[in-house]
Design an enzyme around this catalytic site. Sequence first.
Site, PDB file in Angstrom:
ATOM      1  N   LYS A 111       0.860  -1.195   0.000  1.00 60.00           N
ATOM      2  CA  LYS A 111       0.000   0.000   0.000  1.00 60.00           C
ATOM      3  C   LYS A 111       0.888   1.235   0.000  1.00 60.00           C
ATOM      4  O   LYS A 111       1.728   1.412   0.893  1.00 60.00           O
ATOM      5  CB  LYS A 111      -0.885  -0.056   1.245  1.00 60.00           C
ATOM      6  CG  LYS A 111      -2.127   0.790   1.180  1.00 60.00           C
ATOM      7  CD  LYS A 111      -2.973   0.469   2.402  1.00 60.00           C
ATOM      8  CE  LYS A 111      -4.228   1.272   2.459  1.00 60.00           C
ATOM      9  NZ  LYS A 111      -4.918   1.086   3.744  1.00 60.00           N
TER      10      LYS A 111
HETATM   11  C1  E4P Z   1      -8.235   2.183   3.604  1.00 58.88           C
HETATM   12  O1  E4P Z   1      -7.507   1.319   3.190  1.00 58.88           O
HETATM   13  C2  E4P Z   1      -8.099   2.832   4.907  1.00 58.88           C
HETATM   14  O2  E4P Z   1      -7.492   1.928   5.802  1.00 58.88           O
HETATM   15  C3  E4P Z   1      -9.391   3.196   5.561  1.00 58.88           C
HETATM   16  O3  E4P Z   1     -10.505   2.820   4.787  1.00 58.88           O
HETATM   17  C4  E4P Z   1      -9.454   4.567   6.124  1.00 58.88           C
HETATM   18  O4  E4P Z   1     -10.719   4.759   6.697  1.00 58.88           O
HETATM   19  P1  E4P Z   1     -11.044   5.880   7.789  1.00 58.88           P
HETATM   20  O5  E4P Z   1     -11.371   7.145   7.063  1.00 58.88           O
HETATM   21  O6  E4P Z   1     -12.221   5.328   8.524  1.00 58.88           O
HETATM   22  O7  E4P Z   1      -9.820   6.018   8.657  1.00 58.88           O
END
Ligand code: E4P
Length: 217
Positions: A87
């Site tokens: 990622k």
């Molecule tokens: C995506 O891969 C992120 O980990 C995640 O969806 C972020 O979400 P949040 O806005 O609830 O922190």
Amino acid sequence: MKFFIDTANLAQIKEANDLGILDGVTTNPSLMAKEGIQGKDAVMKHYVDICNLVDGDISAEVIATDFDGIVAEGKVLAALHKNIIVKVPMIKDGIKAIKYFTDNGIKTNCTLIFSAGQAILAAKAGATYVSPFLGRIDDMGMDGIDLIQQIRHIYDIQGFQSEILAASIRNPLHIIKCAEVGADVCTCPLDSILGLLKHPLTDIGLAKFLDDAKKFA
Ligand code: E4P
């Protein structure tokens, strides 16, 4: 649409996986910190633990923000398990690194996408997944689903192969809307997945069936 769970909590990952509908897991440094995972070795072990629980794509996020650092870190993460997806944040060196990973057979998830332009760049670099954060857009008073729909349209007419991974999901309605507009993947908290199960008429209907069943038992 694939279902990923968006957590580093092993019990929640197991619960979702036991439902039989889980296709993968996304994590991020905030989610790892929330579980109290500290130190590089513990983080690496946690990724392997997740891979051993779920047979699907598991996103593991780099911390570096420079090209050399992202590439070095990404290679270590990718070597942990065949299902690891590296990622990478949507920044200039991130795009360069995604292109490098694409050319070297390492799958990527371009994270922190908030505009169609960013989604186009990530797809051009060959990202396996592109992650628009729809809940955080909603939090700003705009409609995150509009962005998912716009990216879907662009990818379809341009033939981009990246999968749209709708992230920052807050509730079951987000999941339904993502399915409607053609997201390839939804990564969701466990509560939002379980929320899809609920309907009061189901509960009332089942109670009546079970009550009537006593009459012929
Ligand atoms: C995506 O891969 C992120 O980990 C995640 O969806 C972020 O979400 P949040 O806005 O609830 O922190």
